[in-house]
Design a protein around this motif. Structure first.
Motif, PDB file in Angstrom:
ATOM      1  N   PRO A 165      47.963  35.880  51.742  1.00  0.00           N
ATOM      2  CA  PRO A 165      47.032  36.903  51.273  1.00  0.00           C
ATOM      3  C   PRO A 165      47.803  38.103  50.711  1.00  0.00           C
ATOM      4  N   THR A 166      47.165  38.809  49.810  1.00  0.00           N
ATOM      5  CA  THR A 166      47.743  40.019  49.238  1.00  0.00           C
ATOM      6  C   THR A 166      46.720  41.127  49.406  1.00  0.00           C
ATOM      7  N   GLY A 167      47.168  42.301  49.635  1.00  0.00           N
ATOM      8  CA  GLY A 167      46.222  43.405  49.783  1.00  0.00           C
ATOM      9  C   GLY A 167      45.672  43.911  48.462  1.00  0.00           C
ATOM     10  N   ASP A 168      46.052  43.288  47.355  1.00  0.00           N
ATOM     11  CA  ASP A 168      45.644  43.795  46.042  1.00  0.00           C
ATOM     12  C   ASP A 168      44.353  43.149  45.548  1.00  0.00           C
ATOM     13  N   PRO A 169      43.676  43.810  44.608  1.00  0.00           N
ATOM     14  CA  PRO A 169      42.462  43.224  44.025  1.00  0.00           C
ATOM     15  C   PRO A 169      42.746  41.884  43.340  1.00  0.00           C
ATOM     16  N   PHE A 205      50.730  35.348  44.612  1.00  0.00           N
ATOM     17  CA  PHE A 205      50.701  35.279  46.071  1.00  0.00           C
ATOM     18  C   PHE A 205      49.896  34.103  46.611  1.00  0.00           C
ATOM     19  N   SER A 229      44.754  41.838  40.016  1.00  0.00           N
ATOM     20  CA  SER A 229      45.936  42.696  39.939  1.00  0.00           C
ATOM     21  C   SER A 229      47.113  41.970  39.299  1.00  0.00           C
ATOM     22  N   ILE A 230      47.927  42.729  38.573  1.00  0.00           N
ATOM     23  CA  ILE A 230      49.101  42.151  37.904  1.00  0.00           C
ATOM     24  C   ILE A 230      50.393  42.697  38.499  1.00  0.00           C
ATOM     25  N   ILE A 231      50.285  43.742  39.318  1.00  0.00           N
ATOM     26  CA  ILE A 231      51.470  44.479  39.780  1.00  0.00           C
ATOM     27  C   ILE A 231      52.494  43.576  40.452  1.00  0.00           C
ATOM     28  N   LYS A 232      52.055  42.751  41.414  1.00  0.00           N
ATOM     29  CA  LYS A 232      53.045  41.999  42.186  1.00  0.00           C
ATOM     30  C   LYS A 232      53.756  40.938  41.351  1.00  0.00           C
ATOM     31  N   ASP A 248      40.350  40.707  48.794  1.00  0.00           N
ATOM     32  CA  ASP A 248      40.948  41.643  49.736  1.00  0.00           C
ATOM     33  C   ASP A 248      39.928  42.132  50.781  1.00  0.00           C
ATOM     34  N   GLY A 249      38.883  41.310  50.990  1.00  0.00           N
ATOM     35  CA  GLY A 249      37.956  41.518  52.097  1.00  0.00           C
ATOM     36  C   GLY A 249      38.044  40.363  53.093  1.00  0.00           C
ATOM     37  N   SER A 250      39.062  39.532  52.956  1.00  0.00           N
ATOM     38  CA  SER A 250      39.163  38.333  53.802  1.00  0.00           C
ATOM     39  C   SER A 250      39.380  38.676  55.274  1.00  0.00           C
ATOM     40  N   GLY A 251      40.133  39.714  55.554  1.00  0.00           N
ATOM     41  CA  GLY A 251      40.401  40.091  56.935  1.00  0.00           C
ATOM     42  C   GLY A 251      39.129  40.507  57.657  1.00  0.00           C
ATOM     43  N   ARG A 305      42.019  40.603  30.417  1.00  0.00           N
ATOM     44  CA  ARG A 305      42.820  40.845  31.615  1.00  0.00           C
ATOM     45  C   ARG A 305      43.408  39.523  32.117  1.00  0.00           C
TER      46      ARG A 305
END
Lengths: 306, 306, 306, 306
Positions: free
Chosen positions: D91-95, D109, D98-101, D243-246, D165
């Protein structure tokens, strides 16, 4: 060189913009100033001094002190070591108190963002904070031609008690092996150097030394190595106005360093030092009226480097 | 349920992998352990205890303590407040000691990364560190069925003297208004809770309580609210193995929490608690032999949730 | 002003460093050049031309073309619009092809990183790529005093077929509403403008126009608005050498723009334009020998701005 | 197992929350739906089907299709290759977009963020998009027990024309050597697979296959490798709700995959598949009413994994 009238007009122009900014509000001492204050002082290299408005109003030097601490650290350690191992000389697009790039790049980008300035502060020699700050105070008094420069005790205590973001930066730098010595001692010095009271006149004197290649224009005493003064002017141009340095270079075009106390030190090489004071800040943390005064003067005196 | 032979085989399987990892090396106390040690203990909910290898070898609990502090903080503040205002419940793709997301999102992503655990620690009630740590120690002794759990003084002092990265996180959280109370006191508690010595048997007991919906399977005493035990199991699954949680869910498939001391607490709900110890870590900071033991057991006992 | 001997010495000095760099290798056309080539040309504002080494060796202009496209876009749209709505004027600490900040800040930081230059390219008027590139070619021929400047077809085709990172930037900008018009047409123009063959002499001529406030020193023809030339010089100083701009300002100290083809355009305002060519690049993507030549000249001619 | 009344109450409960969300609005086809629609369908493994509300209302599958494409790619390439070389399982905390990682870590991820799903799509075999999409369509019809599943042509064309995007992600992945084959063909497939019309009943059938270890509960036909179905369930739990999985794991507690069309596929292993539809989304992009229905059912049926 420049008439009192012209300076008066510059101040009037700057006054139109003070309403658009607001003082730094992270400590009450900064937050409660009258944001419409504005002052300017010019010290030309032939010894003329021109002043307007709140030129003698004391304010805390804040980030402008980073010039002074950098000179001391360069003197103590040399540029080879400092700019290679400790801190870069590159502008960063991030805010002055950002911590993000420390995780990906280790070394702070430049000596004028907080992380860089804290690193530089840790490189100044002295057996304890007292001695280090004593050196700083003696030195800045010479640079500003003013023996009456003192610590503003209230601001210092406020800075110290609220400086957790800077503490975070310092401990991060310590963990990465960048910051030398004891973290709290380093921060104590850092908070003190930021909390020294100066006036626009003081700042203009300091800038005049930088404009005069390191030599006090009144006494002829050499206070900064010429090559060091040159390096500082370059750094001020690329990094001195935080993440607003690019726009400032385009609109004004000479080296400057701002502080959130509202001051800006500006250098017209071979001609003059300028000090401005205006506590209303823009969103980057730069004096909004101060920038407008400098814009006006740059145009009138045709002293952009570009 | 599970034979001694099977556990023996699990350990033998795990031993094949200890050479591929290495112990945490940020403090000498952790660095100098024999990395080939490996132990496992199973506490089934009907009271059976199985053990193999270095199951009684003490090691510092490190991040597994985050389970215990979270239960205390949830008890003191309630999940509504804690998970709304203080810390999220989402996994993050970043390493456990990362500071980057604090600048863009303020609240730590979850209670198991360091920033989140430090925040949680600051929410535990007590008039001073002594009292807070006293509560922690009393509580973990109940959870682990072991009155002989003590602080490892050497590790604590080492953690405290080298914990600058955690200090940076804590001061950053303080500056953002997330961390409550005094930073150094909070960190002192945090370093202590991480430095408590436990064994794989202790960890298995603690895990058995979580597997048993919060009730000690031997005494029948309720130690954790069932809803809280459930929330923890969910969090362990999504965030318990740092940024290796996704792979662990796929390969093993039950809730677990690891620590850089080499321990893993693993929960097979309604069946058993498992404690493993193996100080050789993978690049995410999880016990490499410990994961392999759990992989083996998950398959043999068919106890993946998936 | 400057003797042939001095220029010869500058070149010799630069040659000592070419072994430390390496040519761009993302397309074969760039990778296979002799990396020890080095040339320099100076065009003084009184019409003197000095040249040394591989001054007439053609190379692709690459990012130096961003100066030309920016002038065209500023002409077509005005600085008010372009620098407000489309692209910033601030240096960024990130590499020239970074995409990260587009997600957090939307607008590219400045016109010289790829994201900014692609945005600028999309603002140049013309009914199709043909017409836009026709305008570009006509204009650069004027700026360089050379009607024989043409597209390097092989490099263009290579750039186009491998330009996926730039494509990613362009589509991201399109999705954010920054890039205007059709993405592939914009990229086609962008790849063409980067693939034009020039020499150090051409680049020196272009730089001389910038040094002369926009007027061709030979013909007296005004080619760039003086205010636009000034804005470009400021931008070149703060952002022209990618994330090595700060060090370049300190070591050399005048406006310059580099390209990964190995060229650097450098401007000594009111005195001269300098063009250098040396395909061995440092890790930032700047000509390593070229920078050394400029360092040497800056010292000998005392023409740092600082 | 579950009464019609209970399902009716679940729906009524969910309806209380639809007003708090809003439909995806990046294309008009999604934006203009009635956001108060809500439907749910349960397919139990013994063949019972329960339905309530808008259970037969078609909506585009969007990200739920990522389950299907992942199964195909795992079949074609194997998990060893796919999860090692192409896409992670963390999992990633990003939306989700997202392209950042991608700039710092190269490999996406996980297969459920857009970058990961586009990568996975590029690994599906087929001589052209037509053939690949033909395979997808045939397969999803089997999984959903519905031969009438078709592409929604309007949504597809809208997605394709506005998908810049995703195009940026795809070209970035191509530039990094992650994405295989032709970018536009891959995207064409990706846009098509997202634009297939399904109902809550279809989604429930698909989920029932996953709950039944890959075997269609009605026909007994094995459609997914059991180990692959298990891997998917684990991935759905850690990464299925963006990023709502948790939070979803904590509040609901079983594997699920949502799509911005408003659907959620949820799996109660060994018991049932659940499909919900409600186009009002929360800020993470998950159906707000759908989550509430699942929360209600998880509690009533006591089917959280935790």
């Amino acid at each position: 060189m420049i008439s009192q009238n012209c300076l008066h007009d510059a101040l009037s122009y700057g006054k139109c913009f003070t309403g658009l900014g607001r003082p730094a509000d992270y400590i009450p001492e900064l937050a409660r100033v009258n944001k419409h204050q504005l002052g300017v002082c010019i010290v030309s290299l032939d010894g003329e001094i021109l002043k307007e408005g709140a030129y003698d109003r004391p304010f805390t030097i804040q980030s402008i002190s980073k010039l002074v601490s950098l000179i001391l650290a360069l003197h103590d350690r040399g540029g080879e070591y400092l700019f290679q191992d400790k801190v870069g000389v590159e502008p960063t697009g991030d805010p002055f108190n950002s911590i993000i790039k420390l995780e990906t790049r280790t070394r702070p980008f430049n000596p004028f963002i907080n992380a860089g300035a804290i690193t530089v502060a840790s490189c100044i020699e002295g057996k304890d904070t007292e001695e280090r700050f004593g050196r700083f105070l003696t030195y800045i008094r010479h640079l500003c031609n003013n023996d009456e420069i003192y610590l503003n005790e209230n601001v210092y205590l406020s800075e110290k008690s609220t400086g957790d973001r800077n503490r975070a930066l310092a401990y991060y730098l310590k963990a990465s092996g960048i910051l030398e010595g004891d973290v709290e001692e380093c921060l104590d010095f850092y908070f003190r150097m930021c909390s020294v009271d100066v006036t626009a006149l003081d700042i203009a004197n300091l800038s005049a030394v930088l404009a005069n290649h390191g030599t006090n224009p009144f006494t002829g005493e050499n206070l900064i190595e010429p090559s060091c003064a040159k390096a500082l002017r370059a750094l001020m141009l690329t990094c001195g106005m935080y993440d607003g340095s690019g726009r400032f270079a385009m609109k004004v075009g000479f080296p400057a360093k701002s502080g959130v106390g509202g001051g800006i030190a500006a250098v017209v090489v071979d001609r003059m030092g300028i000090g401005v004071y205006g506590p209303a800040l823009d969103e980057k943390g730069n004096s909004i009226g101060g920038i407008k005064i400098l814009e006006y003067l740059a145009k009138k005196l045709d002293c952009s480097l570009f």
